[in-house]
Design a protein around this motif. Structure first.
Motif, PDB file in Angstrom:
ATOM      1  N   LEU A  29       0.960  -1.427  -0.051  1.00 19.09           N
ATOM      2  CA  LEU A  29      -0.119  -0.064   0.173  1.00 19.09           C
ATOM      3  C   LEU A  29       0.740   1.496  -0.039  1.00 19.09           C
ATOM      4  O   LEU A  29       0.456   2.215  -0.765  1.00 19.09           O
ATOM      5  N   GLU A  30       1.850   1.347   1.024  1.00 18.88           N
ATOM      6  CA  GLU A  30       2.693   2.504   0.754  1.00 18.88           C
ATOM      7  C   GLU A  30       3.416   2.725  -0.364  1.00 18.88           C
ATOM      8  O   GLU A  30       3.748   3.778  -0.682  1.00 18.88           O
ATOM      9  N   ARG A  31       3.816   1.653  -0.951  1.00 20.26           N
ATOM     10  CA  ARG A  31       4.616   2.072  -2.260  1.00 20.26           C
ATOM     11  C   ARG A  31       3.832   2.063  -3.520  1.00 20.26           C
ATOM     12  O   ARG A  31       4.269   2.136  -4.715  1.00 20.26           O
ATOM     13  N   GLY A  32       2.329   1.911  -3.200  1.00 20.61           N
ATOM     14  CA  GLY A  32       1.507   2.062  -4.299  1.00 20.61           C
ATOM     15  C   GLY A  32       1.415   0.837  -5.329  1.00 20.61           C
ATOM     16  O   GLY A  32       0.936   0.754  -6.178  1.00 20.61           O
ATOM     17  N   LYS A  33       1.705  -0.384  -4.729  1.00 14.77           N
ATOM     18  CA  LYS A  33       1.848  -1.581  -5.450  1.00 14.77           C
ATOM     19  C   LYS A  33       0.262  -1.994  -5.538  1.00 14.77           C
ATOM     20  O   LYS A  33       0.046  -2.994  -6.046  1.00 14.77           O
ATOM     21  N   ALA A  34      -0.260  -1.635  -4.428  1.00 19.48           N
ATOM     22  CA  ALA A  34      -1.790  -2.231  -4.247  1.00 19.48           C
ATOM     23  C   ALA A  34      -2.497  -0.880  -3.929  1.00 19.48           C
ATOM     24  O   ALA A  34      -1.877   0.022  -3.275  1.00 19.48           O
ATOM     25  N   LYS A  35      -3.554  -0.661  -4.523  1.00 17.83           N
ATOM     26  CA  LYS A  35      -4.353   0.663  -4.488  1.00 17.83           C
ATOM     27  C   LYS A  35      -5.517   0.620  -3.301  1.00 17.83           C
ATOM     28  O   LYS A  35      -5.830   1.453  -2.682  1.00 17.83           O
ATOM     29  N   THR A  36      -5.885  -0.727  -2.774  1.00 18.73           N
ATOM     30  CA  THR A  36      -6.913  -0.861  -1.639  1.00 18.73           C
ATOM     31  C   THR A  36      -6.484  -2.041  -0.623  1.00 18.73           C
ATOM     32  O   THR A  36      -5.362  -2.660  -1.115  1.00 18.73           O
ATOM     33  N   ALA A  43      -3.017 -10.022  -2.420  1.00 25.82           N
ATOM     34  CA  ALA A  43      -1.845 -10.290  -2.933  1.00 25.82           C
ATOM     35  C   ALA A  43      -0.797 -11.046  -2.247  1.00 25.82           C
ATOM     36  O   ALA A  43      -0.294 -11.904  -2.497  1.00 25.82           O
ATOM     37  N   VAL A  44      -0.973 -10.745  -0.868  1.00 28.23           N
ATOM     38  CA  VAL A  44      -0.189 -11.628   0.353  1.00 28.23           C
ATOM     39  C   VAL A  44      -1.057 -12.868   0.849  1.00 28.23           C
ATOM     40  O   VAL A  44      -0.352 -13.472   1.578  1.00 28.23           O
TER      41      VAL A  44
END
Length: 148
Positions: A29-36, A43-44
């Motif tokens: 989330l922090e790196r913008g690799k997931a939007k929500t 993903a994890v």
């Protein structure tokens, strides 16, 4: 924050899997690799309820250290452009170099210490260290200080 709240430093390999996955999801989330949150937990491989249960309770060590100046010590191969490549990687990561100390190269090796302001760092410290260790001329990187 609870009145008598205590904190503990725990090695990663003893964390329950759910807490490790919460850290992974927060990083996405922090790196913008997931939007929500839904995308991140999916993903994890974590439930949203587990994410919400632990999200405000588990943090990477570098996130709770408030200082934004760190010093790294490098063992480098002495080739033309080595220091320039290293500094370019540090700048690309968003760090501002404050001091550079380099030893006289001996037997094809040089030692360099960099003190840098990490307040604008675009990634977490572990990712920065990993990227620096992947540079072909870098033989070793050690975090030797963090503080103001």
């Amino acid at each position: 924050m609870r009145k008598n709240e205590q904190f503990y430093l725990v090695r990663e390999d003893v964390l329950p899997e759910a807490m490790e996955k919460v850290l992974e999801a927060k990083s996405l989330l922090e790196r913008g690799k997931a939007k929500t949150v839904f995308d991140a937990v999916q993903a994890v491989g974590l439930s949203r309820s587990a994410f919400y249960k632990y999200r405000d309770s588990v943090f990477p060590f570098h996130k709770v250290v408030k200082e934004q100046i760190m010093t790294l010590f490098f063992h480098l191969e002495d080739h033309s452009g080595t220091l320039s490549n290293l500094l370019a990687e540090v700048a690309e990561a968003g760090c501002n170099i404050m001091t550079i100390h380099q030893s006289i190269p001996l037997q094809g090796r040089a030692n360099v210490s960099l003190s840098m302001d990490t307040s604008a760092l675009k990634m977490d410290i572990d990712e920065l260290l990993s990227n620096l260790r992947k540079l072909p001329e870098v033989l070793r990187v050690d975090l030797i200080g963090s503080g103001v």
